[in-house]
Design an enzyme around this catalytic site. Structure first.
Site, PDB file in Angstrom:
ATOM      1  N   ASN A   1       0.812  -1.222   0.000  1.00 51.57           N
ATOM      2  CA  ASN A   1       0.000   0.000   0.000  1.00 51.57           C
ATOM      3  C   ASN A   1       0.841   1.266   0.000  1.00 51.57           C
ATOM      4  O   ASN A   1       0.644   2.162  -0.816  1.00 51.57           O
ATOM      5  CB  ASN A   1      -0.964   0.008   1.191  1.00 51.57           C
ATOM      6  CG  ASN A   1      -1.814  -1.237   1.260  1.00 51.57           C
ATOM      7  OD1 ASN A   1      -1.292  -2.320   1.498  1.00 51.57           O
ATOM      8  ND2 ASN A   1      -3.112  -1.116   1.040  1.00 51.57           N
TER       9      ASN A   1
ATOM     10  N   LYS B   1       0.999   4.043  -2.915  1.00 54.51           N
ATOM     11  CA  LYS B   1       0.114   5.196  -2.722  1.00 54.51           C
ATOM     12  C   LYS B   1       0.711   6.426  -2.049  1.00 54.51           C
ATOM     13  O   LYS B   1       0.084   7.486  -2.057  1.00 54.51           O
ATOM     14  CB  LYS B   1      -1.108   4.760  -1.890  1.00 54.51           C
ATOM     15  CG  LYS B   1      -2.003   3.766  -2.609  1.00 54.51           C
ATOM     16  CD  LYS B   1      -3.225   3.448  -1.751  1.00 54.51           C
ATOM     17  CE  LYS B   1      -4.251   2.645  -2.530  1.00 54.51           C
ATOM     18  NZ  LYS B   1      -5.445   2.363  -1.718  1.00 54.51           N
TER      19      LYS B   1
ATOM     20  N   SER C   1      -1.173   4.954  11.672  1.00 51.23           N
ATOM     21  CA  SER C   1      -2.299   4.339  12.382  1.00 51.23           C
ATOM     22  C   SER C   1      -1.799   3.214  13.295  1.00 51.23           C
ATOM     23  O   SER C   1      -1.014   3.464  14.195  1.00 51.23           O
ATOM     24  CB  SER C   1      -3.351   3.881  11.366  1.00 51.23           C
ATOM     25  OG  SER C   1      -4.558   3.569  12.013  1.00 51.23           O
TER      26      SER C   1
ATOM     27  N   ASP D   1     -10.053  13.317  10.556  1.00 51.31           N
ATOM     28  CA  ASP D   1      -9.895  11.862  10.644  1.00 51.31           C
ATOM     29  C   ASP D   1     -11.063  11.277  11.443  1.00 51.31           C
ATOM     30  O   ASP D   1     -11.260  11.630  12.610  1.00 51.31           O
ATOM     31  CB  ASP D   1      -8.557  11.571  11.340  1.00 51.31           C
ATOM     32  CG  ASP D   1      -8.160  10.101  11.300  1.00 51.31           C
ATOM     33  OD1 ASP D   1      -9.058   9.234  11.438  1.00 51.31           O
ATOM     34  OD2 ASP D   1      -6.966   9.819  11.144  1.00 51.31           O
TER      35      ASP D   1
ATOM     36  N   HIS E   1      -7.925  10.036   7.343  1.00 49.03           N
ATOM     37  CA  HIS E   1      -7.039   8.937   7.747  1.00 49.03           C
ATOM     38  C   HIS E   1      -6.329   8.283   6.558  1.00 49.03           C
ATOM     39  O   HIS E   1      -5.597   7.320   6.731  1.00 49.03           O
ATOM     40  CB  HIS E   1      -7.901   7.883   8.474  1.00 49.03           C
ATOM     41  CG  HIS E   1      -7.130   6.980   9.405  1.00 49.03           C
ATOM     42  ND1 HIS E   1      -6.538   7.432  10.560  1.00 49.03           N
ATOM     43  CD2 HIS E   1      -6.868   5.644   9.368  1.00 49.03           C
ATOM     44  CE1 HIS E   1      -5.944   6.421  11.185  1.00 49.03           C
ATOM     45  NE2 HIS E   1      -6.120   5.329  10.474  1.00 49.03           N
TER      46      HIS E   1
END
Lengths: 288, 288
Positions: free
Chosen positions: A66, A70, A155, A233, A266
């Protein structure tokens, strides 16, 4: 320690994303990870040179792919000459009963701890990130200066970066996080994970993996720390609690730059917007 | 013309990715598209201002989301004050028999033409991109200066950008492409698409959507054109044929900057590595 096998390579900003598979001794399964080699440190360079490494710990449900696809982090890593290390987020393929029933526990949700509950005995992401992976990188890739390392995460991976850096003084030159889970003992994601991996009664172990608890007793060396969270978020109030970490850090005299970024959520769009600043922050401390 | 409905919004580099859904009259189905509004032109700005637009046509199998998530284009668009328009690649949900049997024909593979074979009569991506979408943007978003537009694309979308710009002199200030299909009449992707959408015998129509044919008769106004292709692209020789376009452009006296980027492949990692240069190229011509 078996050497990793390259499973893909894509040129990017003059360097290469190289994805590897290896048999993990900590986790008793095959694991994948990706290293972004900046131009000067890639095996295709005329005279490859050693570069510092920046570990990136991903969030719930993510693999190593990811952030590689990204975040756009390669641009700044190429510019500063830093290798970017993206591991996976849990063991996979072990077929533990119920391992994929939740998106926030089990597969894709290792929380960067060593589980003590027997059923999850292979969930030893703490050892994997702090011991096995650095040793594997050091023995496999001569251009990586693994003694010159920083760490960051997003996160669940922000929780991982904060706790791992605070528990290993001197191991990382600098620390940063996007939208980290700052006080897992007191939020739903954290209590679910810690109950499952440590048991409900093992509260001392819970605290030993909670950044807000750990910062209270951190002494030295200095650990330059940067945290960005978005005011838009949707997990901010219930799961992240940056204010708890800030209060504990302030009380302990631990210097931290905590920023609230107006309107950001987020997602990787948030991270992409500030990733250049995070890499530049780490570059400053890695080159010191 | 029904107004588009916003289905998501994510703050990114100070602006917003805003994704919309609307009922398309050209294609007779609902379509999605994303606009990246740079900070100054977003509805959240204190005094929103008009900005030029850059259309981006995606490749086979993509939706509007891939380039938004993977290219990092928002950074340069925020910097230069350009709105980035990402449409989808075909009609969807029409349930035409066999529409999803191939990844390179039908759904996700509109090739930016108006099909003439009756079965594919709703595949009118040429009209959608050149007429319906610009009109929709002009009527829906007061901050978009749709008369000040440039166009770019990747792979099938590079073919789309080249052919659409060459067929509409004056409509776009500049043109660029990553790894475009330059001569579809002579490669497998192109002959499959054109056979299906136009019929095998309709060779004049094939040529009317082939950049290598179109450039032979392009006269004016000047159309600044930049094309990047990777030497490590596995589709280079069989599907892309940049050398055919280059030869035709040279013979016609059409100035084009064609670059072969050593070692890059067909992926978004390639595009991300050079997207800043493409946006800067368009910015120069859009601001002229």
């Amino acid at each position: 320690m078996a050497a990793p096998t390259q499973i893909s390579a894509n040129k990017c900003f003059g360097g290469y994303n190289r994805r590897y598979k290896h048999a993990s001794s900590s986790l008793s399964c095959d694991m994948t990870f990706t290293v972004y080699f900046p131009p000067a440190a890639d095996e295709t360079a005329a005279a490859p040179s050693k570069v510092p490494v920046l570990y990136y710990l991903s969030g719930l449900t993510c693999t190593d792919e990811n952030v590689i696809q990204k975040s756009g982090v390669q641009r700044a890593c190429a510019q500063h000459g830093i290798a970017f290390i993206a591991p996976d987020t849990s063991p996979r393929g072990l077929n533990v009963e119920g391992e994929a029933d939740s998106w926030d526990f089990g597969v894709g949700a290792g929380f960067y701890v060593n589980a003590t509950v027997d059923k999850w005995k292979n969930w030893r992401m703490y050892d994997y990130i702090t011991k096995e992976l650095p040793a594997l990188l050091a023995s496999s890739f001569p251009t990586l200066d693994t003694a010159n390392a920083s760490i960051m995460g997003h996160s669940m991976g922000g929780h991982g970066a904060l706790t791992i850096a605070l528990k290993n003084p001197g191991a990382y030159k600098s620390l940063s996080a996007f939208a980290p889970i700052c006080n897992p003992c007191n939020v739903p994601w954290g209590t679910k994970a810690f109950s499952g991996y440590f048991g409900e009664d093992n509260k001392e172990l819970w605290k030993a993996h909670d950044a807000t608890e750990l910062v209270k007793s951190y002494s030295r060396p200095a650990l330059p720390t940067l945290v960005d969270t978005g005011s838009g978020d949707s997990f901010l109030e219930v799961q992240l609690k940056p204010e708890a970490f800030q209060a504990a850090a302030d009380a302990a005299g631990f210097p931290v730059t905590m920023r609230m970024q107006e309107g950001y959520d987020h997602s990787y769009f948030f991270m992409a917007s500030f990733i250049d600043e995070h890499v530049a922050f780490h570059a400053k401390h890695l080159k010191a």
